[in-house]
Design a protein around this motif. Structure first.
Motif, mmCIF file in Angstrom:
data_model
loop_
_atom_site.group_PDB
_atom_site.id
_atom_site.type_symbol
_atom_site.label_atom_id
_atom_site.label_comp_id
_atom_site.label_asym_id
_atom_site.label_seq_id
_atom_site.Cartn_x
_atom_site.Cartn_y
_atom_site.Cartn_z
ATOM 1 N N ARG A 65 9.824 3.210 6.146
ATOM 2 C CA ARG A 65 8.344 2.434 5.729
ATOM 3 C C ARG A 65 7.239 3.101 5.927
ATOM 4 O O ARG A 65 6.153 3.834 5.400
ATOM 5 C CB ARG A 65 8.610 1.235 5.389
ATOM 6 N N GLN A 66 6.244 2.845 7.491
ATOM 7 C CA GLN A 66 5.695 4.094 8.206
ATOM 8 C C GLN A 66 6.041 5.379 7.896
ATOM 9 O O GLN A 66 4.127 5.275 8.036
ATOM 10 C CB GLN A 66 5.689 3.354 9.679
ATOM 11 N N ARG A 67 6.893 5.614 7.949
ATOM 12 C CA ARG A 67 6.444 7.315 7.779
ATOM 13 C C ARG A 67 5.950 7.457 6.423
ATOM 14 O O ARG A 67 5.118 8.357 6.252
ATOM 15 C CB ARG A 67 7.940 7.896 7.958
ATOM 16 N N ILE A 68 6.629 7.344 5.121
ATOM 17 C CA ILE A 68 5.664 6.915 3.970
ATOM 18 C C ILE A 68 4.295 6.999 3.844
ATOM 19 O O ILE A 68 3.955 7.300 2.995
ATOM 20 C CB ILE A 68 6.381 6.317 3.027
ATOM 21 N N ASP A 69 4.091 5.125 4.446
ATOM 22 C CA ASP A 69 3.071 5.707 4.217
ATOM 23 C C ASP A 69 1.859 6.156 5.150
ATOM 24 O O ASP A 69 0.766 6.163 4.240
ATOM 25 C CB ASP A 69 2.732 3.374 5.016
ATOM 26 N N GLY A 70 2.569 6.665 6.489
ATOM 27 C CA GLY A 70 1.314 7.437 7.248
ATOM 28 C C GLY A 70 1.304 8.748 6.245
ATOM 29 O O GLY A 70 0.617 9.771 6.697
ATOM 30 N N TRP A 71 1.788 9.345 4.680
ATOM 31 C CA TRP A 71 1.811 10.547 5.052
ATOM 32 C C TRP A 71 0.921 11.062 4.161
ATOM 33 O O TRP A 71 -0.419 10.540 4.334
ATOM 34 C CB TRP A 71 3.586 11.091 3.942
ATOM 35 N N ASP A 72 0.299 12.524 4.419
ATOM 36 C CA ASP A 72 -0.737 12.996 3.747
ATOM 37 C C ASP A 72 -1.138 13.769 3.164
ATOM 38 O O ASP A 72 0.643 14.217 2.360
ATOM 39 C CB ASP A 72 -1.536 13.979 5.107
#
Length: 259
Positions: free
Chosen positions: A55-62
């Motif tokens: 979830r952190q990876r999803i939230d931090g994507w650009d």
């Protein structure tokens, strides 16, 4: 994983809450499975603990998040596979009775449905971003796995008509047509002539159809279980009456013998 919807962040937060509640409920309600299949159960728990990082990876994507998309899809695959392994272990491989055969059929349809969920996520991500050859291969693999799994249901049912009938439905045909477009496209240059929304809708319709088939088998299982319960209760009643009769007969014999 990516959406232009204005309410997406709120919806995602709510969905994560519902997911966590469902996981907590499921883990607390399958104690017997945990006891009998400890290795598979522990693997599932370990995979579920990686959700926070995903979830952190999803939230931090650009905007340059193609690599993250593929990483997240792979993470969900690594999560779903152990869940299916646990389900298979708890279902077993016994097909000796109609009831056990139906349990196998339900597990297989459920497995295909989960693979269809991965297919939906993979395709939607590919349509949004630059479509890659690896995603084409992944979609092909997921489609092949679904059909192989569903063909086993035909074998269990003792008929070769169930899967072909499913493949003639509008849900299957619509998604299959999109697959053909994807596979015929040049992953390096071509843009796909449909949107992620169209892909998502077609994939969801196919998943819903599999869910209906799963529910139909579940209804058969419930009916059979009810019949078995009634038969067992009837046999138990007969045994009780026979035992009572035997006890009275034995008592009467003792009384006569004493006289």
């Amino acid at each position: 994983m990516s959406s232009d919807g204005l309410t997406f962040p709120d919806e995602l937060t709510q969905q994560r809450d519902r997911t966590d509640q469902t996981i907590a409920s499921a883990l607390s309600g399958i104690d017997l499975i945990a006891v009998d299949h400890r290795e598979e159960f522990d693997r599932v728990v370990a995979c579920l603990q990686t959700l926070t990082r995903v979830r952190q990876r999803i939230d931090g994507w650009d905007e340059n998040g193609q690599r993250i998309i593929e990483e997240v899809i792979n993470s969900y695959t690594r999560l779903i596979d152990p869940l299916l392994a646990l389900a298979q272990a708890s279902t077993g491989s016994d097909r000796s009775t109609e009831y056990h055969a139906l349990r196998q059929a339900r597990f297989l349809i459920s497995s295909a449905k989960e693979k269809a969920g991965l297919e939906r996520a993979t395709g939607a991500a590919g349509v949004v971003m630059v479509y890659s050859l690896s995603m084409q291969e992944e979609l092909t693999s997921l489609r092949r796995e679904q059909l192989a799994t569903l063909s086993e249901v035909d074998a269990i049912k003792g008929s070769s008509a169930w899967l072909p009938t499913l493949q003639r439905t509008r849900q299957y045909v619509a998604l299959d047509d999109l697959h053909e477009i994807i596979l015929s496209a040049d992953a390096t240059t071509d843009s796909l002539p449909f949107t992620s929304t169209q892909w998502f809708a077609a994939s969801t319709a196919w998943i819903d159809l599999l869910r209906q088939e799963e529910a139909a088998v579940t209804a058969e299982l419930v009916f059979l279980a009810s019949q078995l319960e009634q038969e067992t209760a009837s046999q138990l009643t007969e045994l009780i009456w026979f035992s009572v009769f035997a006890a009275f007969t034995a008592a009467a014999f003792v009384v006569v013998a004493l006289k």
